[in-house]
Design an enzyme around this catalytic site. Structure first.
Site, mmCIF file in Angstrom:
data_model
loop_
_atom_site.group_PDB
_atom_site.id
_atom_site.type_symbol
_atom_site.label_atom_id
_atom_site.label_comp_id
_atom_site.label_asym_id
_atom_site.label_seq_id
_atom_site.Cartn_x
_atom_site.Cartn_y
_atom_site.Cartn_z
ATOM 1 N N ASP A 1 9.038 -33.882 -23.811
ATOM 2 C CA ASP A 1 9.221 -35.448 -23.416
ATOM 3 C C ASP A 1 8.859 -35.602 -22.069
ATOM 4 O O ASP A 1 8.578 -36.879 -21.584
ATOM 5 C CB ASP A 1 10.693 -36.056 -23.821
ATOM 6 C CG ASP A 1 11.746 -35.236 -23.554
ATOM 7 O OD1 ASP A 1 11.632 -34.255 -22.770
ATOM 8 O OD2 ASP A 1 12.827 -36.196 -23.481
HETATM 9 C C1 LAN Z 1 18.028 -31.252 -18.989
HETATM 10 C C2 LAN Z 1 17.366 -32.061 -18.122
HETATM 11 C C3 LAN Z 1 16.318 -32.913 -18.762
HETATM 12 C C4 LAN Z 1 16.467 -33.169 -20.165
HETATM 13 C C5 LAN Z 1 15.769 -34.127 -20.924
HETATM 14 C C6 LAN Z 1 14.267 -34.248 -20.344
HETATM 15 C C7 LAN Z 1 16.307 -35.574 -20.285
HETATM 16 C C8 LAN Z 1 15.652 -34.046 -22.443
HETATM 17 O O1 LAN Z 1 15.064 -35.121 -22.947
HETATM 18 C C9 LAN Z 1 15.068 -32.838 -22.816
HETATM 19 C C10 LAN Z 1 16.073 -31.610 -22.173
HETATM 20 C C11 LAN Z 1 16.284 -31.627 -20.909
HETATM 21 C C12 LAN Z 1 14.892 -31.052 -20.522
HETATM 22 C C13 LAN Z 1 17.454 -30.620 -20.202
HETATM 23 C C14 LAN Z 1 17.912 -29.552 -20.968
HETATM 24 C C15 LAN Z 1 19.151 -28.975 -20.645
HETATM 25 C C16 LAN Z 1 19.318 -29.146 -19.146
HETATM 26 C C17 LAN Z 1 18.111 -28.225 -18.494
HETATM 27 C C18 LAN Z 1 19.218 -30.376 -18.834
HETATM 28 C C19 LAN Z 1 20.251 -31.362 -19.489
HETATM 29 C C20 LAN Z 1 19.726 -30.317 -17.471
HETATM 30 C C21 LAN Z 1 20.787 -29.113 -17.348
HETATM 31 C C22 LAN Z 1 20.825 -28.483 -18.649
HETATM 32 C C23 LAN Z 1 20.767 -27.077 -18.520
HETATM 33 C C24 LAN Z 1 21.210 -26.411 -19.663
HETATM 34 C C25 LAN Z 1 22.130 -26.707 -17.549
HETATM 35 C C26 LAN Z 1 22.396 -25.339 -17.554
HETATM 36 C C27 LAN Z 1 23.498 -24.871 -18.539
HETATM 37 C C28 LAN Z 1 23.362 -24.059 -19.480
HETATM 38 C C29 LAN Z 1 24.064 -24.233 -20.736
HETATM 39 C C30 LAN Z 1 22.428 -22.949 -19.133
#
Ligand code: LAN
Length: 724
Positions: free
Chosen positions: A451
């Site tokens: 996305d």
């Molecule tokens: C994110 C941030 C962006 C988010 C969107 C693009 C909004 C979503 O539509 C797809 C998934 C994604 C890319 C995403 C996945 C998981 C993330 C990277 C996070 C929520 C930001 C932080 C999180 C990450 C997993 C945090 C670290 C924690 C762990 C469990 C490893």
């Protein structure tokens, strides 16, 4: 009831007029200036001041009499926050286990922590300690947990806070009431073990040997969701070494502070599965316990040393590949500090890799009024920039001369941040195609997301269709973006985040993290699927001949998947924003793009009926993060600007026949706007893995402006008084 700690009386702060945010090729880092010369040469920008909570002194704007006035006032304010490179930056905090990962990594690798950071990290943790019990939860709005409290208490001590300090004392008492650090979940135990404050034999196994299994094995780690896979990759390396920071005065003291009994008397091996009940989101399955048991025996008695070594070397190769493909930034703020520790253990202080990691950890740090924190990613650059562009376009303002310079800069930013090459030997690193993609944050981080690519593609297409706009991104590069998206559709038609689903849903039974849900594999999401439908649809409109049959087919199957994912009550569960309101906004937009609106589609009508049934007395919508945890729509105490914007955008896309609920929502958005055009921060907006919340502070601008502007465009911008 315990009384709140008078923070101002006990907590030191730095001089906030000295902090500056720098951006270099999308890499955002905070700097604390010390000399008058530096201060004179580098003035503080409005954006710096805003993020730091200092007065921005932006003027009051003429009062808004219509939604378009309000959208313009919002844009006027938000335009001051644009970075010189064209993107929007912001805090991206929320999770409370990221500071521990980063600071424990600093400590274990002898990486100096600058004094201004120490001061502001302590200030942040003090400000965010639970007002009643003094502990910390999994995220800033969550209930106190052992994970949050044990780890952040440890951080405070590393940063030099005395155990008798009132913040430390209160947190420790709470930790002890919860049973002490023995009840930490797996990742907490791991971080404490690295420090030498928890014994390795008390850890459920994380054997690197799993990586040596043939890849057809249905639970081979290459099949796991990349975040889980890469965190466990680094963990498995350190687990296999069972190396801890050498004992010293601090760690000896922490050993006694963190537990309710003397450290030497604890039989750690008995506590592998001890997790405080309040910490658990995803309980162990019998299958996981059985596997842990078997792997424990394997590791202790059966695995030949040479196999261990081969596995460790293999895992280390994969760690290096991750480092190199991301220019040492890494996928996220947990595997980045963990990779630093792995590289330090293997190569020592003086290696280039260790030096590079020490630098890139700065990409995750943020400073705000409460202090310094660790962001959930190395920024939200591409993502928020895309949404701002879309907000202006949907408001019919993209041609207005006053926004031209801002939009050109935003387009220039996206131009610089598209990923231009695939990972070297991508197969060996189990990496998905990425050439042509846009990341969530910056190009060098190097991960495609379905996305983030699609939203950026859509934004670029929107902007480049505006008369007179420079055509910065040529057709080949747009085709590259399309090509990546076309590789990301799962056989059932839906889209996940970074990769295709590589394993079965049953793998969730092996989720060992205890505190998160939905972490094991890629699932399909209505948000991601919609974004791809929209990106491809815009592309098809402009370039109808490129891979036309394939694109048609992908869109058709994606829309079918979205329809199939609708719940019986008409809603969709949102995984990345809170919660149903967020997902409905996306799903309805995808359906609209294929011509389905309230008048002709029962699916869309049911979605809107669901939304309208949740509207509140004051005209707004407000969803609590409990929706994400429980899967049941839960009202927040108050209406929220961001939820309200999402809901009215959905109703407008769907052409809900009664303008009443939409207008009442719009009035609420106008009423909450301040005289200078801004909206105040309200409750947390985002989520991941069902249980952990994360802040998207720019959403109160981007989606609110979009809602107001769309309303003005669709309903001929009537004069409205803000009050409902
Ligand atoms: C994110 C941030 C962006 C988010 C969107 C693009 C909004 C979503 O539509 C797809 C998934 C994604 C890319 C995403 C996945 C998981 C993330 C990277 C996070 C929520 C930001 C932080 C999180 C990450 C997993 C945090 C670290 C924690 C762990 C469990 C490893």
């Amino acid at each position: 009831m315990a009384s709140p700690i008078p923070v101002s009386a006990t907590i030191e702060k730095t001089d906030y007029t000295r902090w500056r945010l720098r951006s270099e090729d999308g890499r955002q880092t905070w700097h604390y200036l010390t000399t008058d010369k530096e201060l004179a040469a580098w003035p503080q920008s409005v954006a710096d001041k805003y993020h730091l909570g200092l007065p921005t002194d932006l003027p009051s704007l003429p009062p808004a009499h219509s939604p378009l006035d309000a959208a313009r006032n919002g844009l006027s304010f938000f335009s001051h926050l644009q970075m010189p490179e064209g993107q929007w930056a912001c805090e991206y905090g929320g999770p409370m286990f990221l500071i521990p990962a980063v600071i424990i990594a600093h400590y274990v690798t002898n990486t100096p922590i600058p004094d201004p950071w120490k001061i502001e990290l302590k200030a942040y943790l003090s400000a965010r300690a639970h007002p009643v019990d003094g502990g910390w939860g999994l995220h800033i709005e969550g209930d106190t947990s052992v994970f949050g409290t044990a780890c952040n208490y440890t951080v405070l001590r590393i940063l030099g806070m005395d155990p008798t300090h009132p913040v430390a004392t209160k947190a420790r008492n709470t930790l002890h009431k919860l049973g002490g650090a023995l009840g930490s979940p797996h990742w907490g135990k791991f971080m404490l073990a690295l420090l030498g404050c928890y014994a390795w034999e008390g850890m459920n196994p994380i054997p690197p040997e799993l990586w040596l299994l043939p890849t057809w094995i249905p639970f081979h780690p290459w099949r796991w969701w990349c975040h889980n896979r890469l965190v466990y990759l680094a963990m498995s390396y350190m687990y296999s070494l069972k190396r801890s920071h050498p004992e010293n005065e601090l760690t000896r003291s922490l050993r006694e502070e963190l537990y309710t009994q003397p450290y030497a008397s604890i039989d750690f091996a008995q506590h592998r599965n001890t997790v405080a009940p309040g910490d658990i989101y995803h309980p162990h399955t019998k299958l996981l316990d059985a596997l842990n048991g078997a792997l424990g025996v394997w590791g202790s008695y059966l695995c030949p040393g040479v196999v261990q070594k081969v596995a460790r070397d293999h895992v280390y190769e994969l760690i290096k590949r991750e480092d190199e493909a991301s220019e040492y930034c890494c996928l996220g703020p947990v595997n980045s500090p963990f990779n630093l520790i792995a590289r330090y253990f293997a190569e020592g202080e003086d290696s280039d890799a260790v030096r590079a990691h020490r630098e890139t950890l700065k990409d995750f740090l943020w400073v705000k009024n409460e202090g310094m924190l660790v962001n959930g990613t190395d920024g939200v650059q591409c993502w928020d920039t895309s949404f701002l562009i879309q907000a202006i376009y949907e408001s019919n303002l993209a041609e207005a001369p006053e926004y031209r310079a801002m939009l050109i800069k935003a387009l220039q930013f996206l131009e610089t941040q598209q990923i231009r090459a695939d990972v070297a030997e991508a197969d060996k690193a189990y990496r998905h195609q990425r050439k042509g993609a846009w990341p969530f944050s910056k190009r060098t981080q190097g991960y495609t997301v379905s996305d983030t690519t699609a939203e950026a593609l859509k934004s670029v297409l929107m902007l480049q269709s505006v008369p007179g706009m420079p055509q910065l991104i040529g057709v080949e590069r747009l085709q590259d973006a399309v090509d990546v998206l076309l590789t990301m559709q799962n056989p059932n038609g839906g889209f996940g985040t970074y990769e295709l689903a590589r394993g079965g849903k049953w793998l969730e039974a092996l989720n060992a993290a205890e505190v998160f849900g939905g972490i094991m594999i890629e699932y399909e999401y209505p948000e991601c699927t919609t974004a791809v439908v929209m990106g491809l649809s815009y592309f098809r409109k402009t370039y109808p001949r490129y891979r036309a049959a394939k694109i048609d087919n992908v869109i058709r199957r994606a829309v079918a998947w979205i329809k199939g994912a609708q719940r019986d009550d008409g809603s969709w569960y949102g995984s990345w924003g809170i919660c149903f309101t967020y997902a409905i906004m996306f799903a309805v937009e995808a359906l609209r793009s294929v011509g389905e609106i309230c008048q002709n589609s029962a699916v869309v009508r049911r979605a809107c009926e669901f939304l309208v049934s949740k509207q509140r007395e004051d005209g707004g919508w407000g969803e609590s993060y409990r929706s994400s945890e429980t899967g049941v729509y839960t009202q927040h105490r108050d209406s929220q600007v961001v939820n309200t914007a999402w809901a009215v955008i959905a109703l407008m896309h769907a052409e809900w026949p009664d303008v009443g609920p939409i207008e009442r929502g719009i009035r609420l958005l106008m009423a909450r706007q301040r005289g200078n055009g801004e909206w105040a921060q309200e409750a947390i907006e985002g989520v991941f893995n069902k249980s952990c919340m994360i802040s998207y502070p720019n959403y109160k601008f981007t989606f609110t402006i979009k809602a107001l502007g769309m309303y003005a465009r669709l309903y001929r911008n009537p004069q409205l008084r803000p009050e409902a």
